[in-house]
Enzyme design. Structure first.
Site, PDB file in Angstrom:
ATOM      1  N   HIS A  24      77.589  61.180  14.767  1.00  0.00           N
ATOM      2  CA  HIS A  24      77.859  61.123  16.198  1.00  0.00           C
ATOM      3  C   HIS A  24      76.777  61.830  16.996  1.00  0.00           C
ATOM      4  O   HIS A  24      76.199  61.267  17.920  1.00  0.00           O
ATOM      5  CB  HIS A  24      79.227  61.743  16.479  1.00  0.00           C
ATOM      6  CG  HIS A  24      79.600  61.746  17.919  1.00  0.00           C
ATOM      7  ND1 HIS A  24      79.464  60.636  18.731  1.00  0.00           N
ATOM      8  CD2 HIS A  24      80.093  62.723  18.718  1.00  0.00           C
ATOM      9  CE1 HIS A  24      79.876  60.940  19.957  1.00  0.00           C
ATOM     10  NE2 HIS A  24      80.251  62.188  19.969  1.00  0.00           N
ATOM     11  N   SER A  72      77.902  63.113  24.337  1.00  0.00           N
ATOM     12  CA  SER A  72      79.247  62.641  24.082  1.00  0.00           C
ATOM     13  C   SER A  72      80.045  62.481  25.372  1.00  0.00           C
ATOM     14  O   SER A  72      79.608  61.809  26.295  1.00  0.00           O
ATOM     15  CB  SER A  72      79.919  63.607  23.097  1.00  0.00           C
ATOM     16  OG  SER A  72      80.992  62.995  22.448  1.00  0.00           O
ATOM     17  N   ASP A 112      77.650  54.803  15.005  1.00  0.00           N
ATOM     18  CA  ASP A 112      78.527  55.842  15.553  1.00  0.00           C
ATOM     19  C   ASP A 112      79.927  55.262  15.755  1.00  0.00           C
ATOM     20  O   ASP A 112      80.125  54.324  16.526  1.00  0.00           O
ATOM     21  CB  ASP A 112      77.951  56.330  16.883  1.00  0.00           C
ATOM     22  CG  ASP A 112      78.667  57.556  17.428  1.00  0.00           C
ATOM     23  OD1 ASP A 112      79.813  57.815  16.997  1.00  0.00           O
ATOM     24  OD2 ASP A 112      78.102  58.247  18.275  1.00  0.00           O
TER      25      ASP A 112
END
Length: 726
Positions: free
Chosen positions: A689, A558, A644
């Site tokens: 995610h 991320s 995502d």
């Protein structure tokens, strides 16, 4: 009193940068992801119900899911010197993987959601929501709801709430490949029946009104934005009405029920500012009471005990969290009295309130502490926890006499501890001692960044390792949103240490390990501090004899991808290989696209390049995508998810294509014989995610690292089968 499945900050942390999991898999930011609320790991035999036995294994499903892999070697006609050894290594990997996928494992079971209420324990068993009198009696339970009725692919229960008098139970249900959730309400009777279902629910809590009617408050999430609060009743007096709508698109709403169930708090917050309203837990139809109107830069969170509000806030100097209190009937900020202050460089991980005590879970100078405050005499007892511990796992608890919790590290499964208020002592779970305590070492050292700031690191390696300079090194980094670097137990990390690897966790600025200022010093126009910290950490590791650049790998997920991508542009010679998952790599274009769901919420972290030229120019200095140039790069393995919503796939694909073009150009300029890096983009289906427990992802990343470093991976995959259930 209804048993709480989340504690104070744990209940809020997924919705603020990520004060988690973190954490930690709910309403977070573009590049932030937390653990399931209640995930914990039990040492027990794995039990499959008939419901799950008829389903394909996870590994079988993973093998049948089409993924798209793109490698730089696919289009760069350059002969690899170690082609034969890689082929042999691949054969060994495939043999072990086949063995892993056909042998049942039974070491650790991950418990997704569990809550105690009255005399029952509510939890997921197979594909069903169930309850039992004894949480250890897996064969004697009552089925309340079959998740298969929702017709979802491998659903799991993410959160459970039981109505005060146990007339209803509500459960939030998700799947691993999507962030969409459904909240089902089940009426508890001789024949439990689903009373209602609500889509896209984020947080939810029960209260009971003056007529003993159960009222469910819940927040509705649309495009990852959580702005609406609803309240619903069931039975003969069924209703469902919108209760509140937040108008500022940069704020979101989250519900939390105080531990004594006296107040339902409606928390309205963005990355730096919060506002809390109190809903009377006994009169939920009355208008809510505002504690303090939002003030830019002021964060605060509320608990309640004996007609007093305990407020964790950063108001005043220094701008770190401190504990204040005020009477519940005079909640405004001018009435807040300072109750307890934290030491410098302290992160408040969580807070738990008891009848006569307040317990603070703290991280100070990269070590864990528990502070027990006696509310009758304001006494404070500070307990330094074992040095191997790197993270807390909060346990559900309604016993006023005890405070249980778990400690864990990346290489050690959670271990139970209980603080007993009467004895004033901390008791450790007895029994089998994990051998990792004797076979590994944990070190805490500091690196000096270029501005003189000392950056903490946590290092793990085998006790009997000789010549650490020749050992492979895996560096971890995050450095965003004030989130701590995730240091929960991961079986694959344990296996790497057993196989001789060194693990290093770099707690750079932008994260939250040393408090709020540590985050402030690494966001907006100070984001380059995090990059300087990461560079200093890796150079310090090499300088102190931990591995060398040719054996150094770096991993992040991320938002951690920003610092990793920036380092690959600025100092690629420090690294041999990189693994990234759902990485944020195109900061500038993402933050200029206000049509994306979370751009407005992210302005406090990255800045506003659309309206502020200073922010735009600063982002251009570090944005990974903007700074790709023809040069040698480390090999990079990227896992991305097709749908995502937090990190758009388009940005990752654009980054990969631009990087490939730069490598091709550099290869032409360098000439024949250039050893090109391997750039792999693995696009997985689904709209989640980060899928932390994906065995397919774990094995692919480890295989990539071993191949890039020219190591034999046979033993590491043999050891993985001790922990992973395929």
């Amino acid at each position: 009193m209804q048993q709480k499945s989340k504690l104070f900050l744990q209940a809020l942390k997924y919705s603020i940068p990520h004060l988690w999991k973190c954490m930690q898999k709910q309403h977070v930011n573009h590049c932030n992801f937390a653990d399931h609320y209640y995930n914990r790991i039990k040492l027990k035999k794995y039990h499959l119900t008939k419901c799950l036995q008829n389903k394909p294994r996870i590994s079988e499903l993973a093998r049948n899911i089409p993924s798209r892999n793109f490698s730089c070697k696919d289009f760069l006609p350059i002969k690899q010197e170690n082609e034969k050894s890689l082929s042999e290594n691949m054969d060994a990997f495939e043999k072990v993987r086949t063995k892993l996928e056909t042998q049942p494992q039974e070491e650790y079971e991950i418990i997704n959601a569990e809550i105690k209420h009255g005399g029952f324990v509510y939890y997921q068993e197979g594909c069903c929501l169930v309850r039992s009198k004894d949480e250890e009696d897996n064969d004697n339970y009552e089925v309340l709801f079959n998740l298969e009725e929702l017709k979802l692919e491998q659903p799991f229960i993410d959160c459970i709430r039981v109505a005060p008098d146990e007339k209803y139970v509500a459960a939030k249900i998700r799947t691993e490949d999507s962030e969409a959730s459904t909240c089902v309400v089940v009426k508890l009777s001789d024949q439990p029946v689903m009373e209602a279902s609500f889509p896209n629910v984020s947080s939810f809590e029960w209260v009971k009104d003056e007529e003993d009617e159960d009222v469910l408050f819940y927040t509705f999430q649309r495009n990852l934005r959580c702005h609406d609060v609803y309240r619903a009743t069931f039975g003969d007096n069924r209703r469902n009405e919108r209760f509140y709508t937040e108008k500022d698109p940069s704020f979101f709403v989250f519900l939390y029920l105080t531990k004594d169930s006296r107040f339902l708090t409606m928390n309205i917050m963005n990355k730096t500012t919060s506002e809390v309203w109190l809903i009377d837990g006994m009169s939920p139809w009355d208008p809510p009471v505002l504690i303090q109107k939002r003030i830019h830069g002021v964060l605060y969170y509320v608990e309640h005990r004996d007609d007093e509000l305990y407020i964790l806030t950063n108001v005043g100097e220094p701008t770190e969290f401190k504990l204040m209190r005020t009477a519940a009937d005079t909640p405004a900020i001018m009435n807040w009295d300072l109750f307890f202050t934290m030491k410098r460089n302290t992160k408040v991980v969580d807070l738990d309130m008891f009848k006569d005590h307040c317990v603070l879970f703290l991280k100070h100078s990269n070590l864990l502490y528990v502070n027990v405050i006696g509310l009758a005499d304001d006494s404070v007892r500070s307990l330094k926890l074992p040095p191997w511990a790197c993270g807390f796992i909060m346990d559900t608890n309604s016993d006023p006499k005890n405070c249980p919790f778990q400690l864990c590290s990346p290489i050690r499964p959670p271990k139970y501890y209980t603080y007993k208020f009467a004895e004033g002592k901390l008791f450790e779970e007895t029994g089998h001692e994990d051998p990792i305590t004797k076979t590994s070492r944990v070190l805490r050292i500091e690196a000096k960044s270029k501005d003189g700031k000392l950056v903490p690191m946590t290092i793990f390696h085998k006790t009997d390792s000789e010549d650490l300079q020749k050992k492979p090194l895996l560096v971890h980094v995050y450095g965003a949103y004030g989130m701590d670097l995730k240091m929960n137990f991961r079986p694959e990390r344990r296996v790497l240490v057993d196989d001789g690897w060194i693990l290093a966790y770099c707690h750079v600025r932008g994260g939250g390990e040393l408090g709020l200022q540590w985050h402030a010093d690494g966001r907006l126009t100070k984001k380059l501090n995090g990059l300087a910290d990461l560079e200093a950490c890796i150079k310090t590791l090499h300088g102190q004899g931990f591995s060398q650049p040719s054996l150094t790998t770096l991993t992040a997920f991320s938002a951690g991808g920003v610092l990793v991508g920036a380092l690959c542009n600025s100092n690629p010679e420090l690294l041999r290989a990189v693994t990234l998952e759902a990485p944020f790599l195109d900061v500038l274009n993402t933050m200029m696209d206000t049509t994306l769901p979370l751009t407005l919420e992210e302005l406090e972290e990255w800045g506003n390049p659309s309206s502020d030229e200073k922010h735009k120019n600063y982002i251009k200095r570090y944005c990974p995508y903007q700074n790709i140039k023809p040069k040698h790069y480390p090999s990079i393995h990227i896992t991305a998810y097709e749908n995502d919503e937090r990190v758009p796939l388009k940005g990752i694909v654009n980054y990969t294509e631009k990087l490939k073009e730069a490598i091709v150009e550099h290869a032409k300029d360098t000439g024949e014989g250039y050893q090109a890096p391997n750039i792999i983009l693995d696009i997985q289906p689904g709209g989640n995610h980060v899928i932390e427990d994906s065995h397919k992802k774990i094995t692919a990343q480890i295989k990539f690292l071993y191949e890039e470093l020219g190591l034999d991976s046979t033993s590491v995959f043999e050891n993985l089968k001790k922990y992973l259930k395929f």
